[in-house]
Design a protein around this motif. Structure first.
Motif, PDB file in Angstrom:
ATOM      1  N   MET A 101     -72.498  31.781  63.415  1.00 20.28           N
ATOM      2  CA  MET A 101     -72.554  32.785  62.352  1.00 20.28           C
ATOM      3  C   MET A 101     -71.268  33.608  62.329  1.00 20.28           C
ATOM      4  O   MET A 101     -70.660  33.811  61.268  1.00 20.28           O
ATOM      5  N   THR A 102     -70.851  34.089  63.497  1.00 19.37           N
ATOM      6  CA  THR A 102     -69.634  34.898  63.575  1.00 19.37           C
ATOM      7  C   THR A 102     -68.407  34.095  63.163  1.00 19.37           C
ATOM      8  O   THR A 102     -67.588  34.551  62.355  1.00 19.37           O
ATOM      9  N   PHE A 103     -68.287  32.885  63.709  1.00 24.17           N
ATOM     10  CA  PHE A 103     -67.137  32.047  63.383  1.00 24.17           C
ATOM     11  C   PHE A 103     -67.113  31.696  61.897  1.00 24.17           C
ATOM     12  O   PHE A 103     -66.058  31.743  61.248  1.00 24.17           O
ATOM     13  N   GLY A 104     -68.283  31.347  61.349  1.00 30.08           N
ATOM     14  CA  GLY A 104     -68.348  30.975  59.934  1.00 30.08           C
ATOM     15  C   GLY A 104     -67.969  32.115  59.011  1.00 30.08           C
ATOM     16  O   GLY A 104     -67.218  31.921  58.043  1.00 30.08           O
ATOM     17  N   TRP A 105     -68.446  33.315  59.307  1.00 28.59           N
ATOM     18  CA  TRP A 105     -68.112  34.470  58.472  1.00 28.59           C
ATOM     19  C   TRP A 105     -66.616  34.774  58.523  1.00 28.59           C
ATOM     20  O   TRP A 105     -65.980  35.005  57.485  1.00 28.59           O
ATOM     21  N   LEU A 106     -66.061  34.803  59.726  1.00 27.45           N
ATOM     22  CA  LEU A 106     -64.649  35.156  59.854  1.00 27.45           C
ATOM     23  C   LEU A 106     -63.749  34.065  59.266  1.00 27.45           C
ATOM     24  O   LEU A 106     -62.723  34.376  58.642  1.00 27.45           O
ATOM     25  N   TYR A 107     -64.134  32.806  59.459  1.00 29.88           N
ATOM     26  CA  TYR A 107     -63.343  31.722  58.868  1.00 29.88           C
ATOM     27  C   TYR A 107     -63.370  31.812  57.344  1.00 29.88           C
ATOM     28  O   TYR A 107     -62.340  31.594  56.680  1.00 29.88           O
ATOM     29  N   THR A 108     -64.535  32.138  56.791  1.00 27.58           N
ATOM     30  CA  THR A 108     -64.630  32.301  55.343  1.00 27.58           C
ATOM     31  C   THR A 108     -63.773  33.474  54.869  1.00 27.58           C
ATOM     32  O   THR A 108     -63.109  33.401  53.834  1.00 27.58           O
ATOM     33  N   GLY A 109     -63.787  34.559  55.624  1.00 30.26           N
ATOM     34  CA  GLY A 109     -63.010  35.730  55.236  1.00 30.26           C
ATOM     35  C   GLY A 109     -61.518  35.472  55.222  1.00 30.26           C
ATOM     36  O   GLY A 109     -60.788  36.008  54.377  1.00 30.26           O
ATOM     37  N   PHE A 110     -61.041  34.633  56.162  1.00 33.11           N
ATOM     38  CA  PHE A 110     -59.614  34.325  56.240  1.00 33.11           C
ATOM     39  C   PHE A 110     -59.230  33.096  55.421  1.00 33.11           C
ATOM     40  O   PHE A 110     -58.104  32.604  55.534  1.00 33.11           O
ATOM     41  N   ALA A 111     -60.141  32.604  54.594  1.00 30.77           N
ATOM     42  CA  ALA A 111     -59.893  31.384  53.824  1.00 30.77           C
ATOM     43  C   ALA A 111     -58.733  31.586  52.853  1.00 30.77           C
ATOM     44  O   ALA A 111     -58.558  32.659  52.266  1.00 30.77           O
ATOM     45  N   SER A 112     -57.977  30.512  52.682  1.00 32.53           N
ATOM     46  CA  SER A 112     -56.869  30.534  51.721  1.00 32.53           C
ATOM     47  C   SER A 112     -57.112  29.595  50.544  1.00 32.53           C
ATOM     48  O   SER A 112     -56.377  29.637  49.560  1.00 32.53           O
ATOM     49  N   LYS A 177     -63.792  41.041  52.334  1.00 38.25           N
ATOM     50  CA  LYS A 177     -64.158  42.203  53.152  1.00 38.25           C
ATOM     51  C   LYS A 177     -65.612  42.091  53.603  1.00 38.25           C
ATOM     52  O   LYS A 177     -65.955  42.478  54.726  1.00 38.25           O
ATOM     53  N   LEU A 178     -66.467  41.564  52.741  1.00 40.59           N
ATOM     54  CA  LEU A 178     -67.865  41.345  53.116  1.00 40.59           C
ATOM     55  C   LEU A 178     -67.965  40.365  54.283  1.00 40.59           C
ATOM     56  O   LEU A 178     -68.793  40.539  55.181  1.00 40.59           O
ATOM     57  N   CYS A 179     -67.133  39.345  54.268  1.00 39.56           N
ATOM     58  CA  CYS A 179     -67.142  38.373  55.356  1.00 39.56           C
ATOM     59  C   CYS A 179     -66.766  39.027  56.681  1.00 39.56           C
ATOM     60  O   CYS A 179     -67.375  38.747  57.724  1.00 39.56           O
ATOM     61  N   TYR A 180     -65.772  39.895  56.662  1.00 39.66           N
ATOM     62  CA  TYR A 180     -65.372  40.579  57.890  1.00 39.66           C
ATOM     63  C   TYR A 180     -66.496  41.467  58.409  1.00 39.66           C
ATOM     64  O   TYR A 180     -66.765  41.509  59.620  1.00 39.66           O
ATOM     65  N   ILE A 181     -67.151  42.168  57.503  1.00 40.22           N
ATOM     66  CA  ILE A 181     -68.255  43.049  57.905  1.00 40.22           C
ATOM     67  C   ILE A 181     -69.395  42.236  58.498  1.00 40.22           C
ATOM     68  O   ILE A 181     -69.941  42.572  59.566  1.00 40.22           O
ATOM     69  N   CYS A 182     -69.761  41.153  57.834  1.00 41.95           N
ATOM     70  CA  CYS A 182     -70.866  40.323  58.311  1.00 41.95           C
ATOM     71  C   CYS A 182     -70.508  39.640  59.629  1.00 41.95           C
ATOM     72  O   CYS A 182     -71.357  39.490  60.519  1.00 41.95           O
ATOM     73  N   GLY A 183     -69.243  39.231  59.780  1.00 44.58           N
ATOM     74  CA  GLY A 183     -68.823  38.625  61.033  1.00 44.58           C
ATOM     75  C   GLY A 183     -68.885  39.607  62.188  1.00 44.58           C
ATOM     76  O   GLY A 183     -69.337  39.264  63.290  1.00 44.58           O
ATOM     77  N   CYS A 184     -68.448  40.835  61.954  1.00 46.35           N
ATOM     78  CA  CYS A 184     -68.509  41.871  62.993  1.00 46.35           C
ATOM     79  C   CYS A 184     -69.956  42.222  63.339  1.00 46.35           C
ATOM     80  O   CYS A 184     -70.292  42.452  64.509  1.00 46.35           O
ATOM     81  N   TYR A 185     -70.816  42.237  62.327  1.00 51.73           N
ATOM     82  CA  TYR A 185     -72.233  42.526  62.571  1.00 51.73           C
ATOM     83  C   TYR A 185     -72.864  41.415  63.410  1.00 51.73           C
ATOM     84  O   TYR A 185     -73.651  41.692  64.334  1.00 51.73           O
ATOM     85  N   SER A 186     -72.531  40.164  63.114  1.00 51.87           N
ATOM     86  CA  SER A 186     -73.051  39.044  63.902  1.00 51.87           C
ATOM     87  C   SER A 186     -72.560  39.125  65.343  1.00 51.87           C
ATOM     88  O   SER A 186     -73.311  38.865  66.291  1.00 51.87           O
ATOM     89  N   LEU A 187     -71.299  39.489  65.523  1.00 54.78           N
ATOM     90  CA  LEU A 187     -70.747  39.628  66.865  1.00 54.78           C
ATOM     91  C   LEU A 187     -71.442  40.759  67.621  1.00 54.78           C
ATOM     92  O   LEU A 187     -71.741  40.634  68.821  1.00 54.78           O
ATOM     93  N   LEU A 188     -71.730  41.859  66.935  1.00 51.04           N
ATOM     94  CA  LEU A 188     -72.444  42.971  67.558  1.00 51.04           C
ATOM     95  C   LEU A 188     -73.837  42.546  68.008  1.00 51.04           C
ATOM     96  O   LEU A 188     -74.278  42.894  69.111  1.00 51.04           O
ATOM     97  N   LEU A 189     -74.534  41.783  67.171  1.00 46.23           N
ATOM     98  CA  LEU A 189     -75.871  41.315  67.541  1.00 46.23           C
ATOM     99  C   LEU A 189     -75.815  40.379  68.745  1.00 46.23           C
ATOM    100  O   LEU A 189     -76.707  40.403  69.601  1.00 46.23           O
ATOM    101  N   MET A 190     -74.782  39.566  68.806  1.00 46.63           N
ATOM    102  CA  MET A 190     -74.649  38.658  69.942  1.00 46.63           C
ATOM    103  C   MET A 190     -74.553  39.445  71.249  1.00 46.63           C
ATOM    104  O   MET A 190     -75.121  39.044  72.271  1.00 46.63           O
ATOM    105  N   VAL A 191     -73.872  40.573  71.206  1.00 49.84           N
ATOM    106  CA  VAL A 191     -73.747  41.421  72.397  1.00 49.84           C
ATOM    107  C   VAL A 191     -75.063  42.143  72.682  1.00 49.84           C
ATOM    108  O   VAL A 191     -75.543  42.174  73.823  1.00 49.84           O
TER     109      VAL A 191
END
Length: 285
Positions: A101-112, A177-191
């Motif tokens: 989930m975290t990887f997918g969100w962040l990869y989507t956010g950095f998509a070109s 920006k939504l992707c970054y937020i969702c990726g950070c939220y997924s990372l927080l839940l993992m912790v």
């Protein structure tokens, strides 16, 4: 009659034991909030990608893949989770599912390119599939029968909340920006999920009765007597071969078939799944 058999009355909704179960239910179903965020993303992102001011231009074909890749890959994540959950535990799966989930969100956010977005959605879809079952199994195994209805609606509420949050944030924020937020939220839940205790049922499968009893007390108030539940756990472990009963007993296949038949038909799916899981445990609780 022993004292263990005397405790047949379950606590009401306003007791500490019930609120402990609700608290854990809300906690674990934050995982399904991320699934709701993923499902709501395409409705927010596609109009922005179609804008002439978008930094990434997507075709109609690519839009279809962006919208459908999530649900296309979700069954794969479900199968992965189904085979891993009894081996590694419900808690561990709620940690592991946050990795894609975290990887997918962040990869989507950095998509070109649009193809990068599709690839990110594919990875996120696998994570969504892995995240679908553990919170439901966790809630089922920690709650008393009187709490099944309350705990059973939390997964649906969590997914609806995720879709609503995504739609609300998409009103003001760009899709990356939504992707970054969702990726950070997924990372927080993992912790945060590292701090969850394992369920008594999983501890019973892989440990001793004493360990399962100590785990059970984490989900009950200090003044709540667990003797009756522990007696049922002992009886269940002695009578049933619980290591392989999930896939060997015809009753469990019947429960799986019934759940699949109603999965996309009725709004009370989660309550039904919890009830059939409880019945398939031959009176474990």
């Amino acid at each position: 009659m022993s004292d263990a058999k005397l405790q047949l009355t379950e606590p009401g909704i306003w007791t500490k034991t019930s609120w402990i179960q609700i608290g854990y239910g809300i906690w674990v179903n934050q995982v399904l909030v991320t699934v709701g965020l993923a499902f709501g993303f395409s409705a927010v992102a596609l109009p922005q990608l179609d804008s002439p001011y978008s930094k990434i231009h997507s075709t109609i074909r690519n839009n279809a893949w962006i919208a459908g890749a999530l649900t296309l890959m979700q069954p794969i994540g479900c199968l992965i989770c189904g085979f891993m959950m009894d081996r590694f535990g419900r808690r561990m799966m709620m940690i592991l599912c946050m990795i894609p989930m975290t990887f997918g969100w962040l990869y989507t956010g950095f998509a070109s390119t649009a193809h990068d977005i599709i690839l990110g959605r594919i990875v996120t879809g696998i994570g969504c599939g892995m995240a679908s079952a553990p919170p439901r199994a966790y809630g089922t195994e920690i709650c008393l029968p009187s709490m099944r209805g309350v705990i059973g609606v939390l997964p649906s509420l969590a997914m609806a909340a995720g879709i609503l949050i995504q739609a609300s944030l998409g009103t003001w924020l760009e899709w990356d920006k939504l992707c970054y937020i969702c990726g950070c939220y997924s990372l927080l839940l993992m912790v945060l999920n590292w701090m969850l205790p394992e369920t008594p049922y999983y501890v019973l499968m892989h440990g001793t009765i004493d360990k399962a009893k100590a785990c059970l007390k984490r989900f009950r108030a200090k003044d709540y007597r667990t003797d009756y539940e522990v007696a049922e756990m002992k009886e269940f472990k002695s009578v049933n071969g619980i290591r392989f009963q999930i896939v060997c007993k015809p009753l469990h296949w019947q429960c799986i078939a019934r759940c699949n038949q109603i999965l996309f038909r009725y709004p009370s799916v989660n309550c039904y799944i919890q009830i059939t899981e409880k019945n398939s445990s031959s009176g474990f609780w």
